[in-house]
Motif scaffolding. Structure first.
Motif, PDB file in Angstrom:
ATOM      1  N   TRP A  78      36.153  46.601  39.919  1.00 31.17           N
ATOM      2  CA  TRP A  78      37.149  45.785  39.237  1.00 31.17           C
ATOM      3  C   TRP A  78      36.958  45.819  37.729  1.00 31.17           C
ATOM      4  CZ3 TRP A  78      41.178  44.896  41.931  1.00 31.17           C
ATOM      5  CH2 TRP A  78      41.096  44.666  43.299  1.00 31.17           C
TER       6      TRP A  78
ATOM      7  N   ALA B 206      41.266  50.011  42.431  1.00 28.43           N
ATOM      8  CA  ALA B 206      39.839  49.946  42.740  1.00 28.43           C
ATOM      9  C   ALA B 206      39.424  51.079  43.672  1.00 28.43           C
ATOM     10  CB  ALA B 206      39.507  48.598  43.371  1.00 28.43           C
TER      11      ALA B 206
ATOM     12  N   SER C 228      44.380  40.984  40.284  1.00 27.63           N
ATOM     13  CA  SER C 228      43.914  41.266  41.644  1.00 27.63           C
ATOM     14  C   SER C 228      44.011  40.063  42.565  1.00 27.63           C
ATOM     15  CB  SER C 228      42.451  41.735  41.606  1.00 27.63           C
ATOM     16  OG  SER C 228      41.574  40.636  41.415  1.00 27.63           O
TER      17      SER C 228
END
Length: 323
Positions: free
Chosen positions: A108, A146, A214
């Motif tokens: 991330w 990711a 996210s």
């Protein structure tokens, strides 16, 4: 001696050429060149190019016990810092990955995402595995980033990609504990002990745009608890205080991934982080031993050196608690 020194250093002649022209032996030429340096006839001057901060890097290494530091120019915007650090991160990987490593990657990190995109494939394999350091999930369009990061780094280094088959954050500590016992999750957790190089970002309490996108953020309740405990930043969502000591919290117990002990036990711990809002977090990460290689911008480097001299490593580690 002076003539030999000038022929060698200014005219670029080889020692064998000098020996032939002056009718002396080559060993004598070599001895006189060495003596010319000892007597000050020849002096070495290193002219650093613009944008090189060797003295800052060495000062940070000494102050914080780092094994290596890379300092780069960057403008003061978040995007400018990310871009500069990503370029430096890609260059660092190109010059330091030589083979046999197991790489742990924080999937991330916007900086490492940009760095890996700049990385050209190595001609020969330089790593065995690339392992995701903590769980994935999040909004599907962001999870793709990711997953792509892990896959791209594995392809570039000739390594096997190992993905975390679980969410990063569970709803309760009990759910997280149960998921850690899943066979597929346990397999990845066991492999984390074999990581030799970790590539991480350093987060502040304010989430990065990528983490915010996210959905793997802390809640308002989590934020309040973490602030009350003195948290200033995180590595792989493991929060620490201003001295780098792990902060225990309900949020920490709900995470699935590398814990504080595992992250700080990796032999080479590389962080790419900077920008004004992260100064306290970067310093905490250095003091707590979360990082031993730092890639940062010049303003952050100067801010770190402007701080009071940190406690010794013994003082900091002795005060910590388990995450």
């Amino acid at each position: 001696m002076a003539r030999i020194a000038r022929m060698y250093h200014e005219l670029g002649m080889k020692q064998t050429q000098i020996a032939t022209e002056l009718h002396v032996s080559q060993p004598r030429v070599s001895r006189l060149l060495k003596r010319a340096g000892e007597e000050g006839i020849v002096r070495t001057v290193v002219a650093l190019p613009t944008g090189t901060y060797t003295e800052l890097e060495e000062a940070l290494e000494e102050r914080y016990g780092l094994s290596e530091c890379v300092v780069v120019d960057a403008d003061d915007s978040d995007q400018g810092v990310t871009s500069a650090l990503a370029t430096a991160g890609a260059a660092y990987l190109e010059t330091t990955l030589t083979g046999g490593d197991t790489i742990g990657l924080s999937s991330w990190s916007a900086t490492w995402l940009a760095a890996v995109q700049q990385l050209a494939p190595f001609r020969l394999p330089v790593a065995d595995r690339v392992i995701q350091l903590f769980g994935g999930v999040g909004h599907p369009q962001v999870q793709v980033k990711a997953t792509r990061l892990i896959d791209q780094l594995a392809r570039a280094t000739g390594a096997q990609a190992v993905f975390f088959p679980s969410p990063a954050v569970l709803g309760t500590p009990e759910a997280a504990a149960q998921l850690r016992q899943d066979v597929s999750v346990r397999s990845v957790l066991d492999q984390l002990r074999e990581v030799t190089v970790s590539l991480v970002g350093i987060g502040s309490l304010e989430p990065s745009p990528l983490l915010r996108e996210s959905g793997n953020m802390t809640s308002e309740e989590d934020d309040a608890q973490l602030r009350a405990a003195g948290a200033v930043g995180d590595v792989c969502l493991r929060f620490f205080d201003a001295q780098g000591r792990p902060v225990a919290s309900d949020y920490d117990e709900r995470l699935v991934g590398a814990d504080a002990e595992q992250l700080r036990a990796v032999p080479r711990r590389v962080a790419a982080a900077g920008g004004q809002r992260k100064h306290a977090a970067v310093r905490g990460a250095l003091l707590g031993g979360w990082v031993d290689v730092l890639i940062t911008d010049v303003d952050t480097a100067r801010a770190l050196l402007a701080q009071e001299r940190p406690l010794s490593g013994k003082d900091v580690s002795g005060a910590g608690g388990a995450a």
